[in-house]
Scaffold this motif. Structure first.
Motif, PDB file in Angstrom:
ATOM      1  N   THR A  79       0.852  -1.194   0.000  1.00 15.21           N
ATOM      2  CA  THR A  79       0.000   0.000   0.000  1.00 15.21           C
ATOM      3  C   THR A  79       0.885   1.240   0.000  1.00 15.21           C
ATOM      4  O   THR A  79       2.090   1.164   0.279  1.00 15.21           O
ATOM      5  N   VAL A  80       0.284   2.375  -0.266  1.00 18.60           N
ATOM      6  CA  VAL A  80       1.031   3.629  -0.244  1.00 18.60           C
ATOM      7  C   VAL A  80       1.684   3.810   1.128  1.00 18.60           C
ATOM      8  O   VAL A  80       2.877   4.126   1.228  1.00 18.60           O
ATOM      9  N   LEU A  81       0.915   3.611   2.188  1.00 16.82           N
ATOM     10  CA  LEU A  81       1.455   3.761   3.542  1.00 16.82           C
ATOM     11  C   LEU A  81       2.613   2.796   3.775  1.00 16.82           C
ATOM     12  O   LEU A  81       3.659   3.183   4.320  1.00 16.82           O
ATOM     13  N   ASN A  82       2.464   1.559   3.352  1.00 17.65           N
ATOM     14  CA  ASN A  82       3.536   0.575   3.533  1.00 17.65           C
ATOM     15  C   ASN A  82       4.764   0.898   2.691  1.00 17.65           C
ATOM     16  O   ASN A  82       5.882   0.596   3.090  1.00 17.65           O
ATOM     17  N   ASN A  83       4.568   1.499   1.534  1.00 14.19           N
ATOM     18  CA  ASN A  83       5.705   1.938   0.725  1.00 14.19           C
ATOM     19  C   ASN A  83       6.531   2.969   1.486  1.00 14.19           C
ATOM     20  O   ASN A  83       7.745   3.023   1.348  1.00 14.19           O
ATOM     21  N   ILE A  84       5.857   3.789   2.274  1.00 12.80           N
ATOM     22  CA  ILE A  84       6.559   4.832   3.021  1.00 12.80           C
ATOM     23  C   ILE A  84       7.184   4.273   4.293  1.00 12.80           C
ATOM     24  O   ILE A  84       8.352   4.549   4.597  1.00 12.80           O
ATOM     25  N   THR A  85       6.446   3.478   5.054  1.00 14.35           N
ATOM     26  CA  THR A  85       7.002   2.946   6.302  1.00 14.35           C
ATOM     27  C   THR A  85       8.104   1.917   6.039  1.00 14.35           C
ATOM     28  O   THR A  85       8.941   1.678   6.903  1.00 14.35           O
TER      29      THR A  85
END
Length: 185
Positions: A79-85
């Motif tokens: 997910t977008v969030l997981n790409n960042i974290t």
């Protein structure tokens, strides 16, 4: 501070940089301008150490980089969030940048569910969520309309604070939005 002294680089027989020298002070905002194929991206890759100059020297004085590449480089299965974290950013930090860039509602979506402009803003949010002393932006506003360019530039400047920002763009409007000094190469 970043120093390049007489840097040269060529792809096979095609020189893109020849005896290029530059000194970028800490906290500076700089935008490189040149025609396509004249070495802008190569220069960023040399500064970050992704390419080595064929002659000359580069001294980054221990700077750490966060980069927005020309391609968004988001993992399609995260997910977008997981790409960042995934880069080590805290969830709160990631959500802060996504919200500021108008993507809070896209945090749990996959890259395939986003438009080109949304993907670009997600890549920006990822870069801003990292730990860095120098922010590298290779055509950071590709696919964004003027309203999103203005909002993204304002957020980049706010987030970068007194850190160094180096960008490549073909638009003087975008360079001005970043408050960047233009260097033609």
């Amino acid at each position: 501070m970043i120093s390049l002294n007489n840097v040269s680089f060529a792809y096979k027989e095609k020189p893109v940089l020849k005896n290029f020298s530059l000194r970028l002070e800490n906290s500076s905002k700089t935008c490189f301008f040149a025609e396509s194929g004249k070495g802008k991206t190569t220069l960023l890759r040399i500064i970050t150490g992704l390419e080595k100059p064929q002659s000359g020297t580069v001294d980054t004085h221990g700077e750490t980089f966060s980069v927005v590449f020309q391609e968004n480089r988001l993992l399609p299965f995260k997910t977008v969030l997981n790409n960042i974290t995934l880069i080590g950013a805290a969830k709160d930090t990631a959500l802060y940048h996504l919200t500021a860039l108008g993507l809070r509602d896209a945090a749990n979506k996959y890259p395939s569910e986003l438009s080109g402009g949304m993907l670009r803003r997600a890549a920006l949010a990822r870069a801003l969520s990292a730990e860095y002393t120098v922010l590298i932006l290779d055509e950071p506003f590709s696919g964004l309309d003027s309203g999103n360019i203005k909002a993204a530039a304002e957020h980049i400047l706010k987030s970068a604070g007194d850190r160094t920002v180096i960008a490549v763009t073909h638009s003087e409007y975008e360079a001005e939005a970043l408050g960047a000094k233009i260097i033609r190469i």
